[in-house]
Design a protein around this motif. Structure first.
Motif, PDB file in Angstrom:
ATOM      1  N   ASP A 161       0.819  -1.225   0.000  1.00  0.00           N
ATOM      2  CA  ASP A 161       0.000   0.000   0.000  1.00  0.00           C
ATOM      3  C   ASP A 161       0.843   1.262   0.000  1.00  0.00           C
ATOM      4  OD1 ASP A 161      -2.397  -1.366  -0.041  1.00  0.00           O
ATOM      5  OD2 ASP A 161      -2.618  -1.403   2.139  1.00  0.00           O
ATOM      6  N   ASP A 162       2.164   1.132  -0.082  1.00  0.00           N
ATOM      7  CA  ASP A 162       3.051   2.290   0.036  1.00  0.00           C
ATOM      8  C   ASP A 162       3.702   2.625  -1.296  1.00  0.00           C
ATOM      9  OD1 ASP A 162       2.643   2.555   2.839  1.00  0.00           O
ATOM     10  OD2 ASP A 162       4.041   0.910   3.190  1.00  0.00           O
ATOM     11  N   LEU A 163       4.022   3.918  -1.460  1.00  0.00           N
ATOM     12  CA  LEU A 163       4.727   4.377  -2.645  1.00  0.00           C
ATOM     13  C   LEU A 163       6.227   4.421  -2.380  1.00  0.00           C
ATOM     14  CD1 LEU A 163       2.501   7.277  -4.050  1.00  0.00           C
ATOM     15  CD2 LEU A 163       2.844   5.000  -5.034  1.00  0.00           C
ATOM     16  N   TYR A 164       6.987   3.907  -3.322  1.00  0.00           N
ATOM     17  CA  TYR A 164       8.449   3.909  -3.240  1.00  0.00           C
ATOM     18  C   TYR A 164       9.016   4.614  -4.465  1.00  0.00           C
ATOM     19  CZ  TYR A 164       8.572   0.446   0.566  1.00  0.00           C
ATOM     20  OH  TYR A 164       8.438  -0.208   1.770  1.00  0.00           O
ATOM     21  N   GLU A 165      10.122   5.317  -4.251  1.00  0.00           N
ATOM     22  CA  GLU A 165      10.836   5.918  -5.375  1.00  0.00           C
ATOM     23  C   GLU A 165      11.726   4.865  -6.014  1.00  0.00           C
ATOM     24  OE1 GLU A 165      14.140   9.414  -6.358  1.00  0.00           O
ATOM     25  OE2 GLU A 165      12.999   9.500  -4.481  1.00  0.00           O
ATOM     26  N   VAL A 166      11.735   4.820  -7.338  1.00  0.00           N
ATOM     27  CA  VAL A 166      12.583   3.901  -8.090  1.00  0.00           C
ATOM     28  C   VAL A 166      13.927   4.579  -8.354  1.00  0.00           C
ATOM     29  CG1 VAL A 166      12.831   2.630 -10.248  1.00  0.00           C
ATOM     30  CG2 VAL A 166      10.578   2.816  -9.174  1.00  0.00           C
ATOM     31  N   ILE A 167      15.021   3.920  -7.934  1.00  0.00           N
ATOM     32  CA  ILE A 167      16.355   4.510  -8.046  1.00  0.00           C
ATOM     33  C   ILE A 167      17.245   3.569  -8.847  1.00  0.00           C
ATOM     34  CG2 ILE A 167      18.310   5.482  -6.779  1.00  0.00           C
ATOM     35  CD1 ILE A 167      16.456   5.485  -4.271  1.00  0.00           C
ATOM     36  N   TRP A 168      17.751   4.039  -9.967  1.00  0.00           N
ATOM     37  CA  TRP A 168      18.646   3.245 -10.802  1.00  0.00           C
ATOM     38  C   TRP A 168      20.037   3.233 -10.185  1.00  0.00           C
ATOM     39  CZ3 TRP A 168      21.486   5.042 -15.740  1.00  0.00           C
ATOM     40  CH2 TRP A 168      22.056   3.931 -16.385  1.00  0.00           C
ATOM     41  N   HIS A 175      10.058   7.292   1.284  1.00  0.00           N
ATOM     42  CA  HIS A 175      10.467   8.533   1.942  1.00  0.00           C
ATOM     43  C   HIS A 175       9.886   8.670   3.343  1.00  0.00           C
ATOM     44  CE1 HIS A 175      12.565  10.725  -1.356  1.00  0.00           C
ATOM     45  NE2 HIS A 175      11.878   9.879  -2.109  1.00  0.00           N
ATOM     46  N   SER A 176       8.648   8.277   3.524  1.00  0.00           N
ATOM     47  CA  SER A 176       8.007   8.491   4.831  1.00  0.00           C
ATOM     48  C   SER A 176       8.569   7.559   5.896  1.00  0.00           C
ATOM     49  CB  SER A 176       6.486   8.314   4.718  1.00  0.00           C
ATOM     50  OG  SER A 176       6.165   7.019   4.245  1.00  0.00           O
ATOM     51  N   ASN A 177       8.884   6.319   5.531  1.00  0.00           N
ATOM     52  CA  ASN A 177       9.397   5.356   6.512  1.00  0.00           C
ATOM     53  C   ASN A 177      10.916   5.237   6.509  1.00  0.00           C
ATOM     54  OD1 ASN A 177       6.793   4.636   7.323  1.00  0.00           O
ATOM     55  ND2 ASN A 177       6.607   3.139   5.667  1.00  0.00           N
ATOM     56  N   LYS A 178      11.568   5.899   5.535  1.00  0.00           N
ATOM     57  CA  LYS A 178      13.026   5.843   5.402  1.00  0.00           C
ATOM     58  C   LYS A 178      13.530   4.399   5.302  1.00  0.00           C
ATOM     59  CE  LYS A 178      13.806  10.312   7.606  1.00  0.00           C
ATOM     60  NZ  LYS A 178      14.442  11.039   8.730  1.00  0.00           N
ATOM     61  N   VAL A 179      12.825   3.639   4.478  1.00  0.00           N
ATOM     62  CA  VAL A 179      13.187   2.252   4.208  1.00  0.00           C
ATOM     63  C   VAL A 179      13.667   2.163   2.768  1.00  0.00           C
ATOM     64  CG1 VAL A 179      12.297  -0.093   3.904  1.00  0.00           C
ATOM     65  CG2 VAL A 179      11.571   1.277   5.873  1.00  0.00           C
ATOM     66  N   MET A 180      14.787   1.469   2.556  1.00  0.00           N
ATOM     67  CA  MET A 180      15.270   1.253   1.196  1.00  0.00           C
ATOM     68  C   MET A 180      15.491  -0.242   0.952  1.00  0.00           C
ATOM     69  SD  MET A 180      18.509   2.829  -0.947  1.00  0.00           S
ATOM     70  CE  MET A 180      18.006   4.523  -0.685  1.00  0.00           C
ATOM     71  N   ILE A 181      14.916  -0.731  -0.125  1.00  0.00           N
ATOM     72  CA  ILE A 181      15.148  -2.104  -0.580  1.00  0.00           C
ATOM     73  C   ILE A 181      16.278  -2.027  -1.596  1.00  0.00           C
ATOM     74  CG2 ILE A 181      14.135  -4.096  -1.727  1.00  0.00           C
ATOM     75  CD1 ILE A 181      11.389  -2.965  -0.663  1.00  0.00           C
ATOM     76  N   ILE A 182      17.412  -2.686  -1.305  1.00  0.00           N
ATOM     77  CA  ILE A 182      18.634  -2.399  -2.048  1.00  0.00           C
ATOM     78  C   ILE A 182      19.154  -3.566  -2.881  1.00  0.00           C
ATOM     79  CG2 ILE A 182      19.371  -0.569  -0.491  1.00  0.00           C
ATOM     80  CD1 ILE A 182      21.284  -2.583   0.809  1.00  0.00           C
ATOM     81  N   GLY A 183      18.404  -4.684  -2.961  1.00  0.00           N
ATOM     82  CA  GLY A 183      18.858  -5.788  -3.809  1.00  0.00           C
ATOM     83  C   GLY A 183      20.289  -6.172  -3.495  1.00  0.00           C
ATOM     84  N   ASP A 184      21.122  -6.257  -4.540  1.00  0.00           N
ATOM     85  CA  ASP A 184      22.528  -6.623  -4.373  1.00  0.00           C
ATOM     86  C   ASP A 184      23.454  -5.421  -4.486  1.00  0.00           C
ATOM     87  OD1 ASP A 184      21.634  -9.181  -4.139  1.00  0.00           O
ATOM     88  OD2 ASP A 184      22.550  -9.933  -5.985  1.00  0.00           O
ATOM     89  N   MET A 229      23.955   8.188  -0.766  1.00  0.00           N
ATOM     90  CA  MET A 229      24.155   9.127   0.339  1.00  0.00           C
ATOM     91  C   MET A 229      23.079  10.217   0.382  1.00  0.00           C
ATOM     92  SD  MET A 229      26.969   7.840   1.620  1.00  0.00           S
ATOM     93  CE  MET A 229      27.918   9.019   2.564  1.00  0.00           C
ATOM     94  N   LYS A 230      22.312  10.340  -0.687  1.00  0.00           N
ATOM     95  CA  LYS A 230      21.280  11.386  -0.752  1.00  0.00           C
ATOM     96  C   LYS A 230      19.968  10.968  -0.094  1.00  0.00           C
ATOM     97  CE  LYS A 230      23.155  13.264  -5.068  1.00  0.00           C
ATOM     98  NZ  LYS A 230      22.863  13.620  -6.485  1.00  0.00           N
ATOM     99  N   TYR A 231      19.902   9.704   0.349  1.00  0.00           N
ATOM    100  CA  TYR A 231      18.644   9.180   0.879  1.00  0.00           C
ATOM    101  C   TYR A 231      18.810   8.794   2.356  1.00  0.00           C
ATOM    102  CZ  TYR A 231      17.195   8.910  -3.992  1.00  0.00           C
ATOM    103  OH  TYR A 231      16.876   9.228  -5.292  1.00  0.00           O
ATOM    104  N   PRO A 232      18.293   9.602   3.281  1.00  0.00           N
ATOM    105  CA  PRO A 232      18.367   9.234   4.703  1.00  0.00           C
ATOM    106  C   PRO A 232      17.586   7.949   4.954  1.00  0.00           C
ATOM    107  CG  PRO A 232      16.909  11.127   4.381  1.00  0.00           C
ATOM    108  CD  PRO A 232      17.580  10.872   3.070  1.00  0.00           C
ATOM    109  N   THR A 233      18.273   6.943   5.447  1.00  0.00           N
ATOM    110  CA  THR A 233      17.688   5.600   5.527  1.00  0.00           C
ATOM    111  C   THR A 233      17.847   5.029   6.926  1.00  0.00           C
ATOM    112  OG1 THR A 233      18.176   5.223   3.185  1.00  0.00           O
ATOM    113  CG2 THR A 233      17.812   3.272   4.543  1.00  0.00           C
ATOM    114  N   ASP A 234      16.742   4.585   7.504  1.00  0.00           N
ATOM    115  CA  ASP A 234      16.782   3.942   8.823  1.00  0.00           C
ATOM    116  C   ASP A 234      17.121   2.464   8.719  1.00  0.00           C
ATOM    117  OD1 ASP A 234      16.176   6.307  10.066  1.00  0.00           O
ATOM    118  OD2 ASP A 234      14.030   5.894  10.271  1.00  0.00           O
ATOM    119  N   ILE A 235      16.682   1.820   7.638  1.00  0.00           N
ATOM    120  CA  ILE A 235      17.003   0.405   7.425  1.00  0.00           C
ATOM    121  C   ILE A 235      17.070   0.141   5.928  1.00  0.00           C
ATOM    122  CG2 ILE A 235      14.567  -0.312   7.547  1.00  0.00           C
ATOM    123  CD1 ILE A 235      15.571  -2.954   8.813  1.00  0.00           C
ATOM    124  N   ALA A 236      18.116  -0.586   5.533  1.00  0.00           N
ATOM    125  CA  ALA A 236      18.273  -1.005   4.146  1.00  0.00           C
ATOM    126  C   ALA A 236      18.151  -2.521   4.097  1.00  0.00           C
ATOM    127  CB  ALA A 236      19.626  -0.558   3.598  1.00  0.00           C
TER     128      ALA A 236
END
Length: 309
Positions: free
Chosen positions: A150-157, A171-180, A212-219
């Motif tokens: 139900d959440d929107l995520y920014e797509v980052i290449w 952005h709201s939860n400061k969560v990033m899914i980072i694959g490999d 480094m441009k994305y403040p992240t609480d958990i990756a």
């Protein structure tokens, strides 16, 4: 089976016999079911675990892929054709899928390895090109917003580990899914897995800076444990690559050497099961050093050799 990582985000770890020996798949909860990030490799272990998940009544709404390496896309076709779940990848990912369908990629990798002085690779009787033979249900692009659960995520290449690698940031939860793109305890291999020369180390450095441009609480990475201090891990990984580049340059200082020779001097035993990954990492480092003018290549009888300038 599912490990809670954050509110509405869960992790399923699939173990298998080869390669990294495990991969993380993430479940993001939504009103229509879960969005699954990556599927794991095509293996009996993965099939068994996914059947347990689905038999437990867990509803999968859609599958979204961080990139199209085999251990991430492996069961995507099965999800689409057998489970009836739509699969989404990037437009760049679709191009990589087409390469893996249309060309003998393993033959091209063998040619690249031989070109850089490596051993002839053993024959591979396992043809896994079939995992790429399906049409995705939708595509995403860099800088788009994508709905995961139900959440929107920014797509980052984030090219480097793969040319079609993408991360997803809430952005709201400061969560990033980072694959490999980054892993907690090891550095992901930066290789040339379609057998084509390129400069992925340069891409990877740029992608690390972008993080480094994305403040992240958990990756949440594709392998291993989650990362709580992303900036620190970015700095550690960059420092490790800098050190390896200096090491490669030092070994190419006094005489011309192939990537295979440099690889042996750095890693030792070329009989290791990790040889191809280690050689790939050495080749991409040499190509990067060549691109910044620190080494030059010569080619004789189809074999490339490098020497520091």
């Amino acid at each position: 089976m599912l490990e809670k990582m954050r509110d509405n985000i869960y992790k399923l770890t699939i173990h298998f016999a080869s390669g990294m020996q495990e991969v993380n798949c993430y479940f993001i909860k939504g009103k229509q079911g879960y969005t699954v990030i990556d599927t794991g490799i095509y293996s009996k272990e993965a099939f068994a675990l996914w059947r347990r998940v689905l038999d437990a009544g867990i509803k999968v709404e859609k599958v979204v892929l961080t990139h199209t390496h085999q251990d991430h896309i492996g069961l995507a076709k099965w999800f689409q054709e057998n489970v009836g779940v739509p699969v989404y990848t990037s437009n760049l990912g679709y191009k990589e899928m087409q390469k893996n369908r249309e060309f003998n990629v393993r033959s091209k990798i063998k040619s690249l390895v031989m070109k850089h002085g490596g051993y002839e690779l053993p024959a591979n009787n396992k043809d896994d090109a079939f995992i790429y033979h399906f049409e995705p249900d939708g595509f995403f692009e860099n800088d788009q917003k994508i709905q995961l659960g139900d959440d929107l995520y920014e797509v980052i290449w984030t090219p480097g580990h793969a040319p079609d690698h993408f991360c997803f940031y809430n952005h709201s939860n400061k969560v990033m899914i980072i694959g490999d793109h980054l892993l907690k305890k090891i550095s992901p291999v930066i290789g040339l897995w379609t057998g084509e020369e390129a400069n992925p180390i340069s891409d990877y450095y740029h992608s690390l800076d972008l993080m480094m441009k994305y403040p992240t609480d958990i990756a949440l990475p594709g392998h291993g444990d989650s990362i709580d201090d992303l900036d620190k891990r970015v700095a550690e990984t960059r420092s490790r690559h800098d050190a390896r580049l200096k090491q490669v340059l030092e070994y190419a200082k006094n005489e011309r050497k192939t990537a295979h020779q440099v690889c042996e001097e750095i890693y030792g035993n070329s009989e290791s099961a990790l040889y191809v990954s280690q050689l790939m990492a050495t080749i991409t480092r040499l190509l990067y050093l060549e691109s910044v003018g620190k080494i030059s290549r010569e080619e004789a009888e189809g074999v490339v050799m490098f020497r520091a300038n």
